[in-house]
Design a protein around this motif. Structure first.
Motif, PDB file in Angstrom:
ATOM      1  N   CYS A 109       0.836  -1.206   0.000  1.00 42.35           N
ATOM      2  CA  CYS A 109       0.000   0.000   0.000  1.00 42.35           C
ATOM      3  C   CYS A 109       0.868   1.253   0.000  1.00 42.35           C
ATOM      4  CB  CYS A 109      -0.947   0.005   1.195  1.00 42.35           C
ATOM      5  SG  CYS A 109      -2.276  -1.189   1.085  1.00 42.35           S
ATOM      6  N   TYR A 110       1.865   1.269   0.870  1.00 40.29           N
ATOM      7  CA  TYR A 110       2.726   2.443   0.979  1.00 40.29           C
ATOM      8  C   TYR A 110       3.413   2.737  -0.355  1.00 40.29           C
ATOM      9  CZ  TYR A 110       6.538   5.494   2.390  1.00 40.29           C
ATOM     10  OH  TYR A 110       7.405   6.537   2.475  1.00 40.29           O
ATOM     11  N   PHE A 111       4.070   1.736  -0.922  1.00 41.58           N
ATOM     12  CA  PHE A 111       4.800   1.950  -2.164  1.00 41.58           C
ATOM     13  C   PHE A 111       3.878   2.116  -3.368  1.00 41.58           C
ATOM     14  CE2 PHE A 111       8.264  -0.033   0.361  1.00 41.58           C
ATOM     15  CZ  PHE A 111       9.132   1.061   0.326  1.00 41.58           C
ATOM     16  N   GLY A 112       2.644   1.621  -3.250  1.00 40.28           N
ATOM     17  CA  GLY A 112       1.672   1.773  -4.321  1.00 40.28           C
ATOM     18  C   GLY A 112       0.825   3.033  -4.196  1.00 40.28           C
ATOM     19  N   GLY A 113       1.088   3.827  -3.166  1.00 43.94           N
ATOM     20  CA  GLY A 113       0.339   5.063  -2.981  1.00 43.94           C
ATOM     21  C   GLY A 113      -1.111   4.844  -2.581  1.00 43.94           C
ATOM     22  N   LYS A 114      -1.418   3.700  -2.015  1.00 46.50           N
ATOM     23  CA  LYS A 114      -2.783   3.385  -1.586  1.00 46.50           C
ATOM     24  C   LYS A 114      -2.910   3.601  -0.078  1.00 46.50           C
ATOM     25  CE  LYS A 114      -3.044  -0.322  -4.999  1.00 46.50           C
ATOM     26  NZ  LYS A 114      -3.086  -1.778  -5.146  1.00 46.50           N
ATOM     27  N   PRO A 115      -4.124   3.869   0.398  1.00 44.72           N
ATOM     28  CA  PRO A 115      -4.289   4.036   1.853  1.00 44.72           C
ATOM     29  C   PRO A 115      -4.048   2.716   2.592  1.00 44.72           C
ATOM     30  CG  PRO A 115      -6.413   4.266   0.710  1.00 44.72           C
ATOM     31  CD  PRO A 115      -5.359   4.086  -0.340  1.00 44.72           C
ATOM     32  N   ILE A 116      -3.463   2.838   3.767  1.00 43.01           N
ATOM     33  CA  ILE A 116      -3.227   1.674   4.628  1.00 43.01           C
ATOM     34  C   ILE A 116      -4.468   1.459   5.468  1.00 43.01           C
ATOM     35  CG2 ILE A 116      -1.809   0.768   6.519  1.00 43.01           C
ATOM     36  CD1 ILE A 116       0.505   2.494   5.335  1.00 43.01           C
ATOM     37  N   ARG A 117      -4.878   0.201   5.594  1.00 44.19           N
ATOM     38  CA  ARG A 117      -6.088  -0.107   6.367  1.00 44.19           C
ATOM     39  C   ARG A 117      -6.001   0.460   7.776  1.00 44.19           C
ATOM     40  NH1 ARG A 117      -7.794  -6.056   6.728  1.00 44.19           N
ATOM     41  NH2 ARG A 117      -5.677  -6.652   6.219  1.00 44.19           N
ATOM     42  N   ASP A 118      -7.138   0.955   8.261  1.00 44.35           N
ATOM     43  CA  ASP A 118      -7.262   1.587   9.572  1.00 44.35           C
ATOM     44  C   ASP A 118      -6.691   0.708  10.690  1.00 44.35           C
ATOM     45  OD1 ASP A 118      -8.406   3.870  11.097  1.00 44.35           O
ATOM     46  OD2 ASP A 118      -9.651   2.296  11.977  1.00 44.35           O
ATOM     47  N   GLU A 119      -6.924  -0.601  10.632  1.00 49.94           N
ATOM     48  CA  GLU A 119      -6.474  -1.471  11.724  1.00 49.94           C
ATOM     49  C   GLU A 119      -4.960  -1.621  11.780  1.00 49.94           C
ATOM     50  OE1 GLU A 119      -8.315  -4.431   8.677  1.00 49.94           O
ATOM     51  OE2 GLU A 119      -8.699  -2.404   9.359  1.00 49.94           O
ATOM     52  N   TYR A 120      -4.249  -1.173  10.727  1.00 49.90           N
ATOM     53  CA  TYR A 120      -2.787  -1.215  10.731  1.00 49.90           C
ATOM     54  C   TYR A 120      -2.166   0.103  11.171  1.00 49.90           C
ATOM     55  CZ  TYR A 120      -2.959  -5.594   8.038  1.00 49.90           C
ATOM     56  OH  TYR A 120      -3.182  -6.876   7.618  1.00 49.90           O
ATOM     57  N   LEU A 121      -2.936   1.165  11.197  1.00 51.67           N
ATOM     58  CA  LEU A 121      -2.383   2.487  11.501  1.00 51.67           C
ATOM     59  C   LEU A 121      -2.228   2.716  12.997  1.00 51.67           C
ATOM     60  CD1 LEU A 121      -4.258   4.823   9.008  1.00 51.67           C
ATOM     61  CD2 LEU A 121      -1.869   4.124   8.930  1.00 51.67           C
ATOM     62  N   ILE A 122      -1.107   3.307  13.343  1.00 56.69           N
ATOM     63  CA  ILE A 122      -0.872   3.790  14.703  1.00 56.69           C
ATOM     64  C   ILE A 122      -0.664   5.301  14.638  1.00 56.69           C
ATOM     65  CG2 ILE A 122       0.645   3.701  16.720  1.00 56.69           C
ATOM     66  CD1 ILE A 122       1.223   0.772  15.979  1.00 56.69           C
ATOM     67  N   VAL A 123       0.168   5.734  13.692  1.00 58.39           N
ATOM     68  CA  VAL A 123       0.441   7.151  13.487  1.00 58.39           C
ATOM     69  C   VAL A 123       0.332   7.432  11.999  1.00 58.39           C
ATOM     70  CG1 VAL A 123       2.219   8.951  13.647  1.00 58.39           C
ATOM     71  CG2 VAL A 123       1.973   7.292  15.486  1.00 58.39           C
ATOM     72  N   ASP A 124      -0.241   8.584  11.643  1.00 57.12           N
ATOM     73  CA  ASP A 124      -0.317   9.012  10.253  1.00 57.12           C
ATOM     74  C   ASP A 124      -0.130  10.524  10.227  1.00 57.12           C
ATOM     75  OD1 ASP A 124      -0.643   8.845   7.487  1.00 57.12           O
ATOM     76  OD2 ASP A 124      -2.829   9.016   7.616  1.00 57.12           O
TER      77      ASP A 124
ATOM     78  N   GLY B  78       2.147  12.278  11.565  1.00 53.45           N
ATOM     79  CA  GLY B  78       2.620  12.792  12.847  1.00 53.45           C
ATOM     80  C   GLY B  78       1.600  12.775  13.971  1.00 53.45           C
ATOM     81  N   ALA B  79       0.395  12.291  13.698  1.00 55.70           N
ATOM     82  CA  ALA B  79      -0.650  12.241  14.728  1.00 55.70           C
ATOM     83  C   ALA B  79      -1.150  10.818  14.890  1.00 55.70           C
ATOM     84  CB  ALA B  79      -1.805  13.154  14.337  1.00 55.70           C
ATOM     85  N   LEU B  80      -1.651  10.511  16.077  1.00 53.12           N
ATOM     86  CA  LEU B  80      -2.239   9.198  16.298  1.00 53.12           C
ATOM     87  C   LEU B  80      -3.373   8.986  15.306  1.00 53.12           C
ATOM     88  CD1 LEU B  80      -2.321   9.082  20.193  1.00 53.12           C
ATOM     89  CD2 LEU B  80      -0.859   7.731  18.687  1.00 53.12           C
ATOM     90  N   ALA B  81      -3.457   7.767  14.778  1.00 53.92           N
ATOM     91  CA  ALA B  81      -4.465   7.468  13.760  1.00 53.92           C
ATOM     92  C   ALA B  81      -4.897   6.019  13.886  1.00 53.92           C
ATOM     93  CB  ALA B  81      -3.894   7.718  12.366  1.00 53.92           C
ATOM     94  N   GLY B  82      -6.016   5.688  13.273  1.00 52.90           N
ATOM     95  CA  GLY B  82      -6.481   4.300  13.242  1.00 52.90           C
ATOM     96  C   GLY B  82      -6.570   3.695  14.625  1.00 52.90           C
ATOM     97  N   VAL B  83      -6.061   2.470  14.734  1.00 46.95           N
ATOM     98  CA  VAL B  83      -6.064   1.774  16.016  1.00 46.95           C
ATOM     99  C   VAL B  83      -5.261   2.555  17.050  1.00 46.95           C
ATOM    100  CG1 VAL B  83      -5.328  -0.339  17.184  1.00 46.95           C
ATOM    101  CG2 VAL B  83      -6.438  -0.478  14.967  1.00 46.95           C
ATOM    102  N   GLY B  84      -4.175   3.195  16.626  1.00 50.63           N
ATOM    103  CA  GLY B  84      -3.361   3.984  17.542  1.00 50.63           C
ATOM    104  C   GLY B  84      -4.150   5.075  18.242  1.00 50.63           C
ATOM    105  N   ALA B  85      -5.057   5.714  17.504  1.00 47.03           N
ATOM    106  CA  ALA B  85      -5.861   6.785  18.086  1.00 47.03           C
ATOM    107  C   ALA B  85      -6.843   6.255  19.119  1.00 47.03           C
ATOM    108  CB  ALA B  85      -6.604   7.543  16.988  1.00 47.03           C
ATOM    109  N   ARG B  86      -7.200   4.998  19.005  1.00 50.37           N
ATOM    110  CA  ARG B  86      -8.131   4.402  19.968  1.00 50.37           C
ATOM    111  C   ARG B  86      -7.414   3.669  21.092  1.00 50.37           C
ATOM    112  NH1 ARG B  86     -10.167   3.363  14.950  1.00 50.37           N
ATOM    113  NH2 ARG B  86      -9.625   1.164  14.990  1.00 50.37           N
ATOM    114  N   SER B  87      -6.095   3.505  20.976  1.00 51.91           N
ATOM    115  CA  SER B  87      -5.337   2.712  21.941  1.00 51.91           C
ATOM    116  C   SER B  87      -4.378   3.510  22.809  1.00 51.91           C
ATOM    117  CB  SER B  87      -4.533   1.630  21.215  1.00 51.91           C
ATOM    118  OG  SER B  87      -5.375   0.806  20.455  1.00 51.91           O
TER     119      SER B  87
END
Length: 145
Positions: A111-126, A128-137
């Motif tokens: 996803c990263y190298f293909g310029g596609k969004p990373i699934r929410d459950e894989y995100l911790i930071v996006d 520079g800010a907490l995102a996805g699961v990271g924002a809830r954890s």
């Protein structure tokens, strides 16, 4: 609850509210001779308070798989404290879990190298800010100037 338990397990994320939670004050309220198991985050425990509680007999034992810092330096007090069992932090190390980790890592990289969004459950930071699961954890803390 800790004054009534023979074994206490720590299963919590590290937040400003949980950092240093198991300090001299809380450990003193535990049943003398209780066991403490920390498989969450090392900084939830005051490392020197744990050593003191073990040396005094307040705790009968401490076990865990989390260290701070990681890797622990040779002079880390938990390496020589009495009545402890420390293991590497390798949660979910079954073959099927390793296959899931590998597949998830591959998907993230594709996803990263293909310029596609990373699934929410894989995100911790996006960005520079907490995102996805990271924002809830985790709890964001303000940086001091």
């Amino acid at each position: 609850m800790v004054p009534h338990l023979d074994v206490v397990t720590i299963n919590a994320p590290l937040h400003p509210e949980t950092r240093g939670l198991f300090d001299d004050k809380l450990l003193a309220t535990m049943k003398r001779g209780a066991y403490l198991i920390n498989t969450a985050r090392a900084l939830i425990c005051d490392q020197d308070a744990i050593v003191r509680a073990l040396e005094s007999g307040q705790l009968a034992g401490y076990a865990g798989d989390v260290w701070y810092p990681h890797p622990a330096p040779a002079d880390h007090p938990w390496r020589t404290m009495p009545h402890h069992g420390m293991t590497p932090h390798i949660s979910g190390s079954s073959l099927s879990a390793q296959a899931r980790y590998a597949a998830g890592t591959r998907e993230i990289l594709e996803c990263y190298f293909g310029g596609k969004p990373i699934r929410d459950e894989y995100l911790i930071v996006d960005g520079g800010a907490l995102a996805g699961v990271g924002a809830r954890s985790y709890t964001a803390t303000a940086k001091s100037a």
